[in-house]
Motif scaffolding. Structure first.
Motif, PDB file in Angstrom:
ATOM      1  N   MET A  55     -17.003   1.107  -4.624  1.00  0.00           N
ATOM      2  CA  MET A  55     -15.749   0.624  -4.541  1.00  0.00           C
ATOM      3  C   MET A  55     -14.335   1.342  -5.025  1.00  0.00           C
ATOM      4  SD  MET A  55     -16.851  -2.238  -3.370  1.00  0.00           S
ATOM      5  CE  MET A  55     -15.330  -3.348  -3.024  1.00  0.00           C
ATOM      6  N   VAL A  56     -13.400   1.496  -4.204  1.00  0.00           N
ATOM      7  CA  VAL A  56     -12.158   2.107  -4.924  1.00  0.00           C
ATOM      8  C   VAL A  56     -11.146   1.115  -5.055  1.00  0.00           C
ATOM      9  CG1 VAL A  56     -12.828   4.307  -3.828  1.00  0.00           C
ATOM     10  CG2 VAL A  56     -11.462   2.847  -2.609  1.00  0.00           C
ATOM     11  N   ALA A  57     -10.335   1.535  -5.942  1.00  0.00           N
ATOM     12  CA  ALA A  57      -9.144   0.922  -6.346  1.00  0.00           C
ATOM     13  C   ALA A  57      -8.070   1.753  -5.714  1.00  0.00           C
ATOM     14  CB  ALA A  57      -8.927   0.649  -7.880  1.00  0.00           C
ATOM     15  N   VAL A  58      -7.227   1.103  -4.825  1.00  0.00           N
ATOM     16  CA  VAL A  58      -6.222   1.813  -4.328  1.00  0.00           C
ATOM     17  C   VAL A  58      -4.775   1.255  -4.457  1.00  0.00           C
ATOM     18  CG1 VAL A  58      -5.279   2.655  -2.106  1.00  0.00           C
ATOM     19  CG2 VAL A  58      -7.927   2.356  -2.601  1.00  0.00           C
ATOM     20  N   ARG A  59      -3.713   2.037  -4.767  1.00  0.00           N
ATOM     21  CA  ARG A  59      -2.361   1.563  -4.997  1.00  0.00           C
ATOM     22  C   ARG A  59      -1.388   2.719  -4.364  1.00  0.00           C
ATOM     23  NH1 ARG A  59      -1.632   0.882 -10.477  1.00  0.00           N
ATOM     24  NH2 ARG A  59      -2.217  -1.380 -10.328  1.00  0.00           N
ATOM     25  N   ARG A  62      -3.234   5.669  -2.856  1.00  0.00           N
ATOM     26  CA  ARG A  62      -3.557   6.681  -3.571  1.00  0.00           C
ATOM     27  C   ARG A  62      -4.935   6.043  -4.556  1.00  0.00           C
ATOM     28  NH1 ARG A  62      -1.119   7.720  -8.634  1.00  0.00           N
ATOM     29  NH2 ARG A  62      -2.458   8.764  -9.888  1.00  0.00           N
ATOM     30  N   ILE A  63      -6.053   6.532  -4.293  1.00  0.00           N
ATOM     31  CA  ILE A  63      -7.269   6.156  -5.105  1.00  0.00           C
ATOM     32  C   ILE A  63      -7.192   6.421  -6.596  1.00  0.00           C
ATOM     33  CG2 ILE A  63      -9.802   6.458  -5.469  1.00  0.00           C
ATOM     34  CD1 ILE A  63      -9.800   7.104  -2.297  1.00  0.00           C
ATOM     35  N   ILE A  64      -7.158   5.289  -7.438  1.00  0.00           N
ATOM     36  CA  ILE A  64      -6.535   5.446  -8.713  1.00  0.00           C
ATOM     37  C   ILE A  64      -7.954   4.895  -9.715  1.00  0.00           C
ATOM     38  CG2 ILE A  64      -4.344   5.286  -8.369  1.00  0.00           C
ATOM     39  CD1 ILE A  64      -4.234   2.311  -9.199  1.00  0.00           C
ATOM     40  N   GLY A  65      -9.057   4.511  -8.840  1.00  0.00           N
ATOM     41  CA  GLY A  65     -10.169   4.154  -9.752  1.00  0.00           C
ATOM     42  C   GLY A  65     -11.315   3.999  -8.701  1.00  0.00           C
ATOM     43  N   THR A  66     -12.592   3.758  -9.397  1.00  0.00           N
ATOM     44  CA  THR A  66     -13.840   3.562  -8.583  1.00  0.00           C
ATOM     45  C   THR A  66     -14.929   3.139  -9.546  1.00  0.00           C
ATOM     46  OG1 THR A  66     -15.350   4.761  -7.065  1.00  0.00           O
ATOM     47  CG2 THR A  66     -14.697   5.826  -9.137  1.00  0.00           C
ATOM     48  N   LEU A  67     -15.760   2.323  -8.926  1.00  0.00           N
ATOM     49  CA  LEU A  67     -17.214   2.065  -9.724  1.00  0.00           C
ATOM     50  C   LEU A  67     -18.036   1.649  -8.495  1.00  0.00           C
ATOM     51  CD1 LEU A  67     -17.695  -1.236  -9.033  1.00  0.00           C
ATOM     52  CD2 LEU A  67     -16.101  -1.347 -11.258  1.00  0.00           C
ATOM     53  N   GLN A  68     -19.364   1.478  -9.045  1.00  0.00           N
ATOM     54  CA  GLN A  68     -20.527   1.003  -7.868  1.00  0.00           C
ATOM     55  C   GLN A  68     -21.100   0.128  -8.699  1.00  0.00           C
ATOM     56  OE1 GLN A  68     -22.870   4.312  -6.713  1.00  0.00           O
ATOM     57  NE2 GLN A  68     -24.604   2.939  -5.954  1.00  0.00           N
TER      58      GLN A  68
END
Length: 150
Positions: A55-59, A62-68
Motif C-alpha cells: 500500500m501507499v499513502a498519497v496526498r 505525492r507518495i508520502i508513506g508505504t507499508l506491506q
C-alpha cells in the motif's frame, strides 16, 4: 493540505517506494534505488498473491508513506488468520504528522475485515523510536525474533 488516499501500489509508484525504503540508515545499506529491476519483479510477485497488500499513502499526488500487509492463513490459534505489517515508511517531511498512525490503523482495520485474529509486526532492534510508536498504538513486545540470511 489535501486529502489522504491509501491505495494499492502500482508500477509507477516503485521509484517513490524504494526512495522511502532507502531513506534511513538501515535502508541506505540494503536498498538500491539506482536499479529498480529487482523491485519491479518483486511487485509482480506481490500483485499475483492475494494475501499481499503493498500500500501507499498519497496526498496531493505525492507518495508520502508505504507499508506491506501480509495475510497468513494458519492452523494455530484454532485455524486463525493472522497478518503481518512490514516495510512501514513515512516520508521525512511527514514524520510526526499522524500519518504513521493512520497507516497502521488502516492495516489493523483491513486485518479485521479479512478475519484476522492477530496483527503482528517486527521492527529492527535499533529503531527505538518506532518501538515506542508501536507500543503507543497498543502493540506489545511479546516475542524475541530471529532471522538467518540466505
Amino acid at each position: 493540505m489535501g486529502d489522504l488516499e491509501i491505495r494499492r501500489a502500482v508500477v509507477e509508484d516503485v521509484p517513490a517506494i524504494v526512495a522511502l525504503l532507502a531513506d534511513d540508515p538501515l535502508g541506505a545499506q540494503r536498498e538500491s534505488p539506482d536499479d529498480l529491476t529487482p523491485y519491479l519483479a518483486a511487485l509482480g510477485r506481490v500483485d499475483s498473491d492475494p494475501n499481499q497488500h503493498l500500500m501507499v499513502a498519497v496526498r496531493d499526488d505525492r507518495i508520502i508513506g508505504t507499508l506491506q500487509l501480509t495475510i497468513i492463513p494458519g492452523l494455530s490459534r484454532m485455524g486463525a488468520n493472522r497478518s503481518i505489517i512490514e516495510g512501514v515508511r513515512i516520508h521525512a517531511e511527514e514524520r510526526g504528522s499522524g500519518l504513521g498512525t493512520q497507516l497502521i490503523e488502516w492495516a489493523i482495520d483491513e486485518s479485521r475485515r479479512l478475519d484476522c485474529q492477530l496483527v503482528q509486526l517486527t521492527s529492527d532492534i535499533s529503531r527505538t523510536d518506532a518501538h515506542r510508536f508501536y507500543e503507543r498504538l497498543g502493540f506489545e513486545a511479546s516475542h524475541v525474533g530471529f532471522k538467518i540470511r540466505l
